[in-house]
Design a protein around this motif. Structure first.
Motif, PDB file in Angstrom:
ATOM      1  N   VAL A  21       0.873  -1.182   0.000  1.00 41.20           N
ATOM      2  CA  VAL A  21       0.000   0.000   0.000  1.00 41.20           C
ATOM      3  C   VAL A  21       0.906   1.226   0.000  1.00 41.20           C
ATOM      4  N   ASN A  22       1.319   1.636  -1.206  1.00 36.25           N
ATOM      5  CA  ASN A  22       2.229   2.765  -1.336  1.00 36.25           C
ATOM      6  C   ASN A  22       1.920   3.549  -2.609  1.00 36.25           C
ATOM      7  N   GLN A  23       2.519   4.712  -2.732  1.00 33.01           N
ATOM      8  CA  GLN A  23       2.272   5.598  -3.872  1.00 33.01           C
ATOM      9  C   GLN A  23       2.676   4.959  -5.199  1.00 33.01           C
ATOM     10  N   GLU A  24       3.767   4.222  -5.183  1.00 30.79           N
ATOM     11  CA  GLU A  24       4.236   3.579  -6.412  1.00 30.79           C
ATOM     12  C   GLU A  24       3.187   2.605  -6.969  1.00 30.79           C
ATOM     13  N   ASN A  25       2.648   1.745  -6.107  1.00 26.03           N
ATOM     14  CA  ASN A  25       1.635   0.791  -6.571  1.00 26.03           C
ATOM     15  C   ASN A  25       0.317   1.484  -6.897  1.00 26.03           C
ATOM     16  N   TYR A  26      -0.019   2.519  -6.135  1.00 25.45           N
ATOM     17  CA  TYR A  26      -1.249   3.267  -6.422  1.00 25.45           C
ATOM     18  C   TYR A  26      -1.201   3.848  -7.842  1.00 25.45           C
ATOM     19  N   SER A  27      -0.043   4.337  -8.231  1.00 28.13           N
ATOM     20  CA  SER A  27       0.086   4.958  -9.551  1.00 28.13           C
ATOM     21  C   SER A  27      -0.031   3.938 -10.687  1.00 28.13           C
ATOM     22  N   LYS A  28       0.062   2.669 -10.383  1.00 25.30           N
ATOM     23  CA  LYS A  28      -0.069   1.619 -11.396  1.00 25.30           C
ATOM     24  C   LYS A  28      -1.517   1.187 -11.634  1.00 25.30           C
ATOM     25  N   ILE A  29      -2.421   1.595 -10.743  1.00 27.98           N
ATOM     26  CA  ILE A  29      -3.836   1.240 -10.889  1.00 27.98           C
ATOM     27  C   ILE A  29      -4.455   2.138 -11.951  1.00 27.98           C
ATOM     28  N   SER A  30      -5.324   1.564 -12.769  1.00 25.84           N
ATOM     29  CA  SER A  30      -6.019   2.372 -13.775  1.00 25.84           C
ATOM     30  C   SER A  30      -7.434   1.842 -13.980  1.00 25.84           C
ATOM     31  N   ALA A  31      -8.312   2.721 -14.414  1.00 26.32           N
ATOM     32  CA  ALA A  31      -9.689   2.330 -14.708  1.00 26.32           C
ATOM     33  C   ALA A  31      -9.671   1.238 -15.766  1.00 26.32           C
ATOM     34  N   GLY A  32     -10.515   0.234 -15.571  1.00 22.35           N
ATOM     35  CA  GLY A  32     -10.605  -0.867 -16.517  1.00 22.35           C
ATOM     36  C   GLY A  32      -9.780  -2.083 -16.139  1.00 22.35           C
ATOM     37  N   MET A  33      -8.866  -1.951 -15.160  1.00 17.92           N
ATOM     38  CA  MET A  33      -8.102  -3.118 -14.710  1.00 17.92           C
ATOM     39  C   MET A  33      -9.053  -4.132 -14.095  1.00 17.92           C
ATOM     40  N   SER A  34      -8.698  -5.403 -14.175  1.00 15.49           N
ATOM     41  CA  SER A  34      -9.516  -6.447 -13.563  1.00 15.49           C
ATOM     42  C   SER A  34      -9.183  -6.560 -12.074  1.00 15.49           C
ATOM     43  N   LYS A  35     -10.097  -7.190 -11.315  1.00 15.68           N
ATOM     44  CA  LYS A  35      -9.839  -7.444  -9.894  1.00 15.68           C
ATOM     45  C   LYS A  35      -8.558  -8.254  -9.732  1.00 15.68           C
ATOM     46  N   ALA A  36      -8.376  -9.243 -10.587  1.00 22.04           N
ATOM     47  CA  ALA A  36      -7.187 -10.094 -10.495  1.00 22.04           C
ATOM     48  C   ALA A  36      -5.908  -9.279 -10.676  1.00 22.04           C
ATOM     49  N   GLN A  37      -5.910  -8.332 -11.590  1.00 22.21           N
ATOM     50  CA  GLN A  37      -4.727  -7.496 -11.815  1.00 22.21           C
ATOM     51  C   GLN A  37      -4.436  -6.631 -10.590  1.00 22.21           C
ATOM     52  N   VAL A  38      -5.485  -6.063  -9.989  1.00 23.56           N
ATOM     53  CA  VAL A  38      -5.297  -5.224  -8.797  1.00 23.56           C
ATOM     54  C   VAL A  38      -4.782  -6.071  -7.638  1.00 23.56           C
ATOM     55  N   GLU A  39      -5.351  -7.260  -7.465  1.00 25.24           N
ATOM     56  CA  GLU A  39      -4.910  -8.128  -6.368  1.00 25.24           C
ATOM     57  C   GLU A  39      -3.499  -8.652  -6.605  1.00 25.24           C
ATOM     58  N   GLN A  40      -3.099  -8.812  -7.838  1.00 23.21           N
ATOM     59  CA  GLN A  40      -1.720  -9.208  -8.129  1.00 23.21           C
ATOM     60  C   GLN A  40      -0.766  -8.082  -7.713  1.00 23.21           C
ATOM     61  N   LEU A  41      -1.186  -6.850  -7.892  1.00 26.86           N
ATOM     62  CA  LEU A  41      -0.385  -5.683  -7.547  1.00 26.86           C
ATOM     63  C   LEU A  41      -0.351  -5.426  -6.043  1.00 26.86           C
ATOM     64  N   LEU A  42      -1.524  -5.486  -5.393  1.00 31.50           N
ATOM     65  CA  LEU A  42      -1.643  -5.090  -3.985  1.00 31.50           C
ATOM     66  C   LEU A  42      -1.761  -6.250  -3.000  1.00 31.50           C
TER      67      LEU A  42
END
Length: 84
Positions: A21-42
């Motif tokens: 949970v940091n600024q670097e990972n937050y900046s990688k999130i974008s509209a349209g990403m899947s739940k799986a992609q977000v959970e892989q990141l965070l």
């Protein structure tokens, strides 16, 4: 005993520094990403809720968090607070 306390303190500091949970990972999130992609990141969310095809998941705590709202399986909007 002091060595054990020092080792435990060092582990806690290292664990906090490794938070996803940091600024670097937050900046990688974008509209349209899947739940799986977000959970892989965070990683796994701290909390999720939802109904009628809409859901909201949060990672972190009250001081630093990332919140993502989904429509179906896709990111609709997201926000963060206290990120470093």
């Amino acid at each position: 005993m002091k060595l054990r306390s020092l080792a435990l303190l060092s582990f806690c500091v290292l664990l906090a520094a490794c938070s996803k949970v940091n600024q670097e990972n937050y900046s990688k999130i974008s509209a349209g990403m899947s739940k799986a992609q977000v959970e892989q990141l965070l990683g796994s969310p701290t909390e999720c809720s939802g109904a009628l095809g809409m859901s909201s998941c949060t990672w972190g705590d009250q001081k630093a968090f990332i919140s993502v709202q989904y429509a179906g399986d896709k990111v609709l909007i997201f926000s963060g607070q206290g990120l470093k």
